[in-house]
Design an enzyme around this catalytic site. Structure first.
Site, short mmCIF file in Angstrom:
data_model
loop_
_atom_site.label_atom_id
_atom_site.label_comp_id
_atom_site.label_asym_id
_atom_site.label_seq_id
_atom_site.Cartn_x
_atom_site.Cartn_y
_atom_site.Cartn_z
N SER A 160 40.02 27.13 59.48
CA SER A 160 39.39 26.36 58.41
C SER A 160 38.68 25.20 59.07
O SER A 160 39.01 24.83 60.21
CB SER A 160 40.48 25.83 57.47
OG SER A 160 39.98 24.80 56.65
N TYR B 159 48.92 21.62 55.76
CA TYR B 159 47.91 22.69 55.92
C TYR B 159 47.08 22.45 57.18
O TYR B 159 46.91 23.34 58.02
CB TYR B 159 47.01 22.72 54.69
CG TYR B 159 45.89 23.73 54.77
CD1 TYR B 159 46.13 25.08 54.54
CD2 TYR B 159 44.57 23.35 55.05
CE1 TYR B 159 45.11 26.02 54.61
CE2 TYR B 159 43.54 24.27 55.12
CZ TYR B 159 43.82 25.61 54.90
OH TYR B 159 42.80 26.54 54.97
N1 LIG Z 1 39.01 29.32 50.10
C1 LIG Z 1 38.77 28.35 50.93
O1 LIG Z 1 38.15 27.34 50.56
C2 LIG Z 1 39.19 28.44 52.37
C3 LIG Z 1 38.63 27.51 53.27
C4 LIG Z 1 39.02 27.58 54.61
C5 LIG Z 1 39.91 28.53 55.03
N2 LIG Z 1 40.42 29.42 54.12
C6 LIG Z 1 41.41 30.40 54.61
O2 LIG Z 1 41.06 31.70 54.19
C7 LIG Z 1 42.24 32.50 54.14
C8 LIG Z 1 42.24 33.31 52.85
O3 LIG Z 1 42.26 32.44 51.75
P1 LIG Z 1 41.42 32.72 50.42
O4 LIG Z 1 40.45 31.61 50.27
O5 LIG Z 1 40.92 34.10 50.37
O6 LIG Z 1 42.55 32.45 49.32
P2 LIG Z 1 43.31 33.42 48.31
O7 LIG Z 1 42.35 34.10 47.42
O8 LIG Z 1 44.38 32.58 47.72
O9 LIG Z 1 43.97 34.54 49.26
C9 LIG Z 1 45.06 34.29 50.09
C10 LIG Z 1 45.64 35.60 50.53
O10 LIG Z 1 46.74 35.35 51.43
C11 LIG Z 1 47.82 36.12 50.98
N3 LIG Z 1 49.13 35.66 51.44
C12 LIG Z 1 49.72 34.46 51.24
N4 LIG Z 1 50.94 34.46 51.82
C13 LIG Z 1 51.11 35.67 52.41
C14 LIG Z 1 52.13 36.29 53.15
N5 LIG Z 1 53.29 35.67 53.40
N6 LIG Z 1 51.94 37.55 53.63
C15 LIG Z 1 50.80 38.21 53.38
N7 LIG Z 1 49.80 37.69 52.64
C16 LIG Z 1 49.95 36.44 52.17
C17 LIG Z 1 47.71 36.13 49.47
O11 LIG Z 1 48.54 37.12 48.90
P3 LIG Z 1 49.09 37.01 47.37
O12 LIG Z 1 47.99 37.50 46.50
O13 LIG Z 1 50.28 37.90 47.37
O14 LIG Z 1 49.43 35.59 47.13
C18 LIG Z 1 46.21 36.40 49.36
O15 LIG Z 1 45.96 37.77 49.59
C19 LIG Z 1 43.43 31.54 54.30
O16 LIG Z 1 43.93 31.61 55.61
C20 LIG Z 1 42.79 30.18 54.05
O17 LIG Z 1 43.48 29.14 54.71
C21 LIG Z 1 40.08 29.40 52.80
#
Ligand SMILES: NC(=O)c1ccc[n+]([C@@H]2O[C@H](COP(=O)([O-])OP(=O)(O)OC[C@H]3O[C@@H](n4cnc5c(N)ncnc54)[C@H](OP(=O)(O)O)[C@@H]3O)[C@@H](O)[C@H]2O)c1
Length: 285
Positions: free
Chosen positions: A140, A153
């Site tokens: 991130s 985080y």
């Molecule tokens: N969105 C942003 O603004 C942003 C910015 C920078 C970085 N990121 C990074 O992008 C990545 C994905 O996030 P996203 O934005 O796509 O958010 P999201 O829609 O909330 O997706 C998160 C995913 O991680 C899964 N997860 C959480 N804990 C887990 C575990 N113990 N084992 C396996 N899967 C697990 C969730 O599964 P469930 O559906 O079961 O909860 C979901 O599939 C993360 O690493 C986040 O830090 C996001």
């Protein structure tokens, strides 16, 4: 006939993982869209079926040793190889350090940092033997700068950055690449899935006012045009994987680019003033 490349994506139930799994499959990777809760697999399976994509869903909870070992074993036994791992599973746990319990901080690291490490350790023997492979760790912009009320985080993503940067040296001799993806705000379920320190729910919290301001600032940043879509994240991941000589880091989104530029051109104290103005006074990036 050319050999089929095998990819694994963690956290594929929604957001960045969902789109990355589909994009990799559309680009010819046999893709394992892994997720911890298979009840959330209906939509991705439906798309894969309708579009005849080489995609299969398997259960994988990155915090669980057995779940990781079982799933990687299944994939390794079937294909005798793993070409790409995208460590994407993650969430954000907000809160002042004083109000976050040790369990809450540990859980944050267990998923975002140790979870990624656990899956990397499981795939590395296979990649080392085949003398190739690409590991993509979704970090991130919060892996590069401090963010108010986000120490847990940010700490987990800084750890992932340092770990990834160090691993590269021991793995390059085996043809294994390690890449970091650094998105700014991405419109996924991320904010809805973010957790709050239990203690912060108390209206008498000494951090309540600060927290309210911060939360309003963050929501604004996600609404802005500068925030990205999960498809953009997926496209950056795909092009990094396809690159013969990938960069160590890829930013996603104009906000991430602006923040990194500031980081490069500012002293620590100048950066702190800018972050406070951008988030707490809502001036934007
Ligand atoms: N969105 C942003 O603004 C942003 C910015 C920078 C970085 N990121 C990074 O992008 C990545 C994905 O996030 P996203 O934005 O796509 O958010 P999201 O829609 O909330 O997706 C998160 C995913 O991680 C899964 N997860 C959480 N804990 C887990 C575990 N113990 N084992 C396996 N899967 C697990 C969730 O599964 P469930 O559906 O079961 O909860 C979901 O599939 C993360 O690493 C986040 O830090 C996001």
């Amino acid at each position: 006939m050319q050999r089929e490349s095998v990819a694994i994506v963690t956290g594929s139930s929604t957001g960045n993982g969902f789109e990355t799994s589909l994009l990799l499959a559309k680009n010819g990777f046999f893709t394992y869209a892994t997720m911890r809760n298979l009840n959330k697999s209906t939509r991705i399976k439906e798309i894969a079926k309708n579009e005849n994509l080489p995609l299969e869903v398997l259960e994988l909870d990155v915090t669980n040793d057995k779940s990781v070992a079982n799933t990687i074993d299944i994939i390794g036994n079937r294909h005798q190889r793993i070409d790409v791992l995208v460590n994407n599973a993650g969430y954000e746990h907000h809160g002042a350090v004083e109000e976050l319990s040790m369990d809450e901080i540990r859980a944050q690291f267990e998923t975002n940092f140790f979870g990624a490490v656990r899956v990397m350790k499981a795939v590395l023997p296979i990649m080392r033997k085949q003398r190739s492979g690409t590991i993509v760790n979704v970090s991130s912009i919060g892996g590069l700068i401090g963010v108010p009320l986000n120490s847990a985080y940010v700490g987990s993503k800084f750890a992932l950055e340092g770990f990834s940067e160090s691993m590269k040296y021991e793995l390059e001799g085996f043809g294994i690449k390690v890449i970091l993806i650094e998105p700014g705000a991405v419109k996924t379920n991320y904010l809805d899935n973010a957790k709050q320190a239990q203690k912060a729910m108390n209206p008498d919290s000494p951090y309540a006012e600060f927290s309210k301001k911060m939360s309003a600032g963050v929501k604004e940043r996600f609404k802005e045009a500068s925030s990205s879509s999960p498809n953009q994240v997926a496209e950056v991941i795909l092009s990094a994987i396809k690159s013969e000589k990938p960069n160590t880091r890829y930013l996603v989104g104009n906000d991430a680019i602006a923040i990194k530029e500031r980081r490069k051109n500012s002293s620590d104290s100048e950066l702190e003033v800018w972050i406070k103005e951008s988030l707490l006074e809502q001036k934007g990036f």
